[in-house]
Design an enzyme around this catalytic site. Structure first.
Site, PDB file in Angstrom:
ATOM      1  N   HIS A  17     -18.226   7.210 -43.891  1.00 41.74           N
ATOM      2  CA  HIS A  17     -19.441   6.882 -44.246  1.00 41.74           C
ATOM      3  C   HIS A  17     -20.271   8.116 -44.838  1.00 41.74           C
ATOM      4  O   HIS A  17     -21.183   8.138 -45.787  1.00 41.74           O
ATOM      5  CB  HIS A  17     -20.206   6.831 -42.895  1.00 41.74           C
ATOM      6  CG  HIS A  17     -20.130   5.449 -42.180  1.00 41.74           C
ATOM      7  ND1 HIS A  17     -19.627   5.576 -40.755  1.00 41.74           N
ATOM      8  CD2 HIS A  17     -19.779   4.243 -42.462  1.00 41.74           C
ATOM      9  CE1 HIS A  17     -19.209   4.452 -40.361  1.00 41.74           C
ATOM     10  NE2 HIS A  17     -19.331   3.519 -41.372  1.00 41.74           N
ATOM     11  N   SER A 128     -15.114   2.292 -38.025  1.00 41.20           N
ATOM     12  CA  SER A 128     -15.495   2.727 -36.867  1.00 41.20           C
ATOM     13  C   SER A 128     -15.047   1.794 -35.596  1.00 41.20           C
ATOM     14  O   SER A 128     -14.620   2.465 -34.804  1.00 41.20           O
ATOM     15  CB  SER A 128     -17.167   2.180 -36.868  1.00 41.20           C
ATOM     16  OG  SER A 128     -17.749   3.090 -37.755  1.00 41.20           O
TER      17      SER A 128
HETATM   18  P1  ADP Z   1     -17.305  -0.006 -40.002  1.00 35.32           P
HETATM   19  O1  ADP Z   1     -17.270  -1.132 -41.132  1.00 35.32           O
HETATM   20  O2  ADP Z   1     -16.615   1.282 -40.250  1.00 35.32           O
HETATM   21  O3  ADP Z   1     -17.339  -0.499 -38.544  1.00 35.32           O
HETATM   22  P2  ADP Z   1     -20.347   0.069 -40.563  1.00 35.32           P
HETATM   23  O4  ADP Z   1     -20.411  -1.404 -40.141  1.00 35.32           O
HETATM   24  O5  ADP Z   1     -21.063   1.149 -40.045  1.00 35.32           O
HETATM   25  O6  ADP Z   1     -18.825   0.541 -40.148  1.00 35.32           O
HETATM   26  O7  ADP Z   1     -20.090   0.040 -42.103  1.00 35.32           O
HETATM   27  C1  ADP Z   1     -21.296   0.363 -42.962  1.00 35.32           C
HETATM   28  C2  ADP Z   1     -20.919   0.272 -44.349  1.00 35.32           C
HETATM   29  O8  ADP Z   1     -20.102   1.516 -44.575  1.00 35.32           O
HETATM   30  C3  ADP Z   1     -19.912  -0.905 -44.990  1.00 35.32           C
HETATM   31  O9  ADP Z   1     -20.335  -1.133 -46.674  1.00 35.32           O
HETATM   32  C4  ADP Z   1     -18.696  -0.434 -44.861  1.00 35.32           C
HETATM   33  O10 ADP Z   1     -17.673  -0.995 -45.880  1.00 35.32           O
HETATM   34  C5  ADP Z   1     -18.638   1.099 -45.278  1.00 35.32           C
HETATM   35  N1  ADP Z   1     -17.615   1.927 -44.975  1.00 35.32           N
HETATM   36  C6  ADP Z   1     -17.236   2.166 -43.217  1.00 35.32           C
HETATM   37  N2  ADP Z   1     -16.118   2.921 -43.480  1.00 35.32           N
HETATM   38  C7  ADP Z   1     -16.162   3.489 -44.684  1.00 35.32           C
HETATM   39  C8  ADP Z   1     -15.022   4.314 -45.399  1.00 35.32           C
HETATM   40  N3  ADP Z   1     -14.194   4.753 -44.646  1.00 35.32           N
HETATM   41  N4  ADP Z   1     -15.138   4.452 -46.827  1.00 35.32           N
HETATM   42  C9  ADP Z   1     -16.086   3.823 -47.581  1.00 35.32           C
HETATM   43  N5  ADP Z   1     -16.941   3.115 -46.972  1.00 35.32           N
HETATM   44  C10 ADP Z   1     -16.847   2.574 -45.604  1.00 35.32           C
END
Ligand code: ADP
Length: 168
Positions: A17, A128
């Protein structure tokens, strides 16, 4: 002024993130990291805890702010006059979900554009959801989250630094 929203659950925020936020902050005049609050789910960290962690981890980025919203992202964007959505892409599975979501958002509000950043290769395996699973079973997430998030996990879930050294 180009303002983008980076929406997500950030439960908890990871290095993946943070990387998207740092790169996104270079592309827009302002970037709002906004936590989607889903009242039907019990998160690992409260909205306030998550906002606090994101604020601290992004304090070096002067054009980044932190917010939260409930309900439809396009409604939240309309209320605040935001035009761009920033999202990260890790896998083909992400791509499939994201293309559907961005097309739906465009149908709901034609003015909204979604911009995607490919994950940094070092963070492509981090989510996450997996971090929460690892925390639950007392595994080591030290290299996957910003230091201050790691400290917060240690505080909240009672993991000590000594225990980490023994597993790394
Ligand atoms: P997760 O998908 O890890 O549970 P979120 O729902 O908070 O987390 O994700 C929010 C945004 O961040 C989404 O667009 C997701 O694809 C992106 N994201 C999450 N982890 C990563 C990562 N390791 N690298 C790039 N983008 C990420």
């Amino acid at each position: 002024m180009k303002i983008a929203v980076y929406p997500g659950s950030f439960d908890p925020m990871t290095k993946g993130h943070l990387d998207v936020i740092e790169r996104g902050s270079n592309m827009f005049d302002k970037l709002v990291v906004s936590i989607l609050v889903n009242s039907s789910k019990t998160p690992c960290f409260t909205t306030d805890e998550r906002m606090d962690m994101i604020r601290k981890a992004t304090s070096h980025l002067k054009n980044v702010s932190v917010d939260h919203f409930e309900g439809l992202l396009v409604n939240y964007m309309k209320e605040n006059n935001y035009e761009y959505i920033l999202r990260g892409l890790r896998t083909v599975a992400d791509f499939e979900n994201e293309i559907q979501m961005s097309t739906m958002n465009k149908k709901l509000n034609n003015k909204v554009e979604t911009i995607f950043l490919m994950t940094d290769v070092n963070y492509s395996y981090i989510s996450s959801t997996l971090i929460r699973e690892i925390i639950k079973f007392n595994g080591d997430v030290k290299n996957m989250v910003p230091d201050l998030v790691y400290e917060k996990i240690a505080q909240k879930y009672g993991r000590t630094k000594d225990e980490d050294h023994s597993t790394s």
